[in-house]
Design a protein around this motif. Sequence first.
Motif, PDB file in Angstrom:
ATOM      1  N   GLN A   1       5.324 -46.535   9.478  1.00 18.30           N
ATOM      2  CA  GLN A   1       3.894 -46.530   8.944  1.00 18.30           C
ATOM      3  C   GLN A   1       2.682 -46.785  10.021  1.00 18.30           C
ATOM      4  N   ILE A   2       3.023 -48.083  10.208  1.00 19.28           N
ATOM      5  CA  ILE A   2       1.648 -48.721  11.417  1.00 19.28           C
ATOM      6  C   ILE A   2       1.779 -47.958  12.657  1.00 19.28           C
ATOM      7  N   ARG A   3       2.878 -47.883  13.275  1.00 20.34           N
ATOM      8  CA  ARG A   3       2.955 -47.137  14.711  1.00 20.34           C
ATOM      9  C   ARG A   3       1.801 -47.922  15.497  1.00 20.34           C
ATOM     10  N   PRO A   4       2.539 -49.184  15.818  1.00 22.41           N
ATOM     11  CA  PRO A   4       1.356 -49.966  16.486  1.00 22.41           C
ATOM     12  C   PRO A   4       1.551 -49.684  18.087  1.00 22.41           C
ATOM     13  N   ARG A   5       0.591 -49.884  18.847  1.00 27.49           N
ATOM     14  CA  ARG A   5       0.763 -49.791  20.278  1.00 27.49           C
ATOM     15  C   ARG A   5       1.384 -50.684  21.049  1.00 27.49           C
TER      16      ARG A   5
ATOM     17  N   ARG B   1       0.984 -61.153  20.038  1.00 29.32           N
ATOM     18  CA  ARG B   1       1.563 -62.268  19.543  1.00 29.32           C
ATOM     19  C   ARG B   1       1.098 -62.625  18.277  1.00 29.32           C
ATOM     20  N   THR B   2      -0.317 -62.159  17.987  1.00 32.49           N
ATOM     21  CA  THR B   2      -0.869 -62.296  16.566  1.00 32.49           C
ATOM     22  C   THR B   2      -0.033 -61.279  15.596  1.00 32.49           C
ATOM     23  N   PHE B   3       0.042 -60.112  16.044  1.00 31.22           N
ATOM     24  CA  PHE B   3       0.511 -59.060  15.143  1.00 31.22           C
ATOM     25  C   PHE B   3       1.940 -59.554  14.644  1.00 31.22           C
TER      26      PHE B   3
ATOM     27  N   ARG C   1      -4.831 -52.804  12.743  1.00 27.03           N
ATOM     28  CA  ARG C   1      -6.098 -52.142  12.940  1.00 27.03           C
ATOM     29  C   ARG C   1      -7.151 -52.982  13.721  1.00 27.03           C
ATOM     30  N   ARG C   2      -7.251 -54.062  12.936  1.00 21.41           N
ATOM     31  CA  ARG C   2      -8.199 -55.236  13.483  1.00 21.41           C
ATOM     32  C   ARG C   2      -8.045 -55.550  14.817  1.00 21.41           C
TER      33      ARG C   2
END
Length: 640
Positions: free
Chosen positions: A162-166, A357-359, A416-417
């Motif tokens: 759903q998020i599909r992070p980079r 790292r935060t994610f 997103r943030r």
Amino acid sequence: MLLAITQQAIDAGAADAAPIASRAASPLVALALIGAAGIGAQWAAWKLKLPSILLLLLAGILVGPLLGWLQPHDLFGAVLYPLVSLAVAVILYEGGLSLHLHELGAHGTPILRLLTVGVVTTWTLATIAALTIAKLPWETAMVLGAILTVTGPTVIGPLLRQIRPRGPAEAIAKWEGIVVDVVGATLAVLVLHVATEGFAQDGAIHSATGALVDLFKTAIVGTAFGVLGTYALAIPLRKHLIPDELENAVSLAIVLGIFVAADSLAHESGLLAVTLMGFLLANRKDVSVHHIIEFKENLRVLLISTLFIVLAATIDLGALRATGWNGLLFVVALIVVVRPASVFLSTLGTTLTSADRTFLAFLAPRGIVAAAVSSLFALRMQEANVPGADLMAPLAFLVIVVTVAVYGLGAGPLARRLKLSDPDAQGTLIAGAGPFALEFGRALKKLGIDVVHVDTNRASIAEARLGGLPAYYGSILSSEVVGSLPLGGTGRFVGLTPNDEVNALAAAHFSTLYERANVYQSASGARSADDARKDLRGRTLFHGDWPLSRLDGAIRAGSVVKTTNLTEEFGFAKFLEKYGENTLPLGIVRNGRLELFTADKPPAPEPEAALLSLVREKKEEEQVQIRQAAATSSAAAVLP
């Protein structure tokens, strides 16, 4: 251990469900209810843009402890947890099929540290939190801490899709979510051995020695059966000894057989065996498992839907309330202290950015394995008279409920943030780097739409890179190539290779990632191909009479992809009046969102949008000739 089901489990579950037994649906209705609630929750999550695991959990609680319609212990009886065990095995096998060796090479250091340093840190801090905040005895606190080191693909996978992070965060989270189930479950078995044997016999040395023996046995048996299962499936596939229609069924039968055989010899070695089997099969060069992967992906959706509904329906709300504020504070400590400390210690000195790292530090929802293992281990500990064992399962379910809700709702906005994800990804993956594909890609990039090109022509890739376009060499059909692509921020696929079959196969693959509505390919040029089954092709781009060969030919002849800002004064009708037959509308961009024109959706652009079109600009000398011809025609008209 997942198969070590005792009759006490059934009796305990039946006793908890007794007060609302009269409201339970009939077995046939209950089975239908599981499917309807599971798939309905999945559809609602897609429609509402919410994490599916959150709605699945809520739906299970609604039809189970709240309404009393579904009571899994009464419905399934003694086969409940064996069925859960087999389903988890299939999910981990499918997860293993998604693990690619090149990912480990690119991000091996953080992955291995999370599976070692991270697991030990999580276990240690979770145990301390259980002792000091949840007020559990040390034996129970140690076992619960070990169980809570697992996350699992049942919860991580849907969130990542759903998020599909980079960036590397997606691959790292995927590897951790799958492999940590094996590591955490094995650790939990060892700690359980120490807790039960040491407490019963008052012999710490004896129990520690037994735990080490169990660890060695689990590793040996799991590895051996994983390799055995790989060859048991790979050899018949390579020699075509299994007909196509039976390959998926044989694969499933071998996976279940390997899991049961390994787990019967050493507790939790079955999880290691099936995960290793999937990983080895996915990375073999002599066997194609793409069709098996597709089948397992569809099966995974059904299994996750069913498991979450069933296990959520077993939750005892009274036991959850009994954990009190200490239980909630314990979960808060896991989220804001334990997980961040584990990630930051594991990633010190790596090349990960602070955003990655935060994610990762705020992505650790617990799922099916934690629920199943905690229930089984609690019963085993109660048999051994371990103090506090009756509180372990309710605390584990509380962790599952809260972490699924917190991470399910918060991981997307956090990504997103951190600029790791887009809420409505508009990036475009383009298969092909020919004349039209590059011209189209450059026009999209100028409008702020990210593009990624993939092509097997090195000269075309070099040209794309010289023009500032991200381009990668390789086949779009290669899982290794696709696995290495930066797909974060992309939301659609466009097939623009000269090979229509390649476009169609790639479209079929990416429809599972981007959904069918966002998968396109150029017209084939053959009416029979364009009229083929729609599920075998992407949506036909632009117009059925414009195959890629014609598009490329137009670019070579001097046409360009032009951007025109439509207004109230100069709308689409005036645009067509100006360019006439010398234009082909391609798409519009409005408020940063791209909409491509297709053969099944004719263009209807509105004002305040940027219109992309293929335009044949008339050259100056051509325009002079047109004016001279017009003048000659006018002069001839006035002659007597």
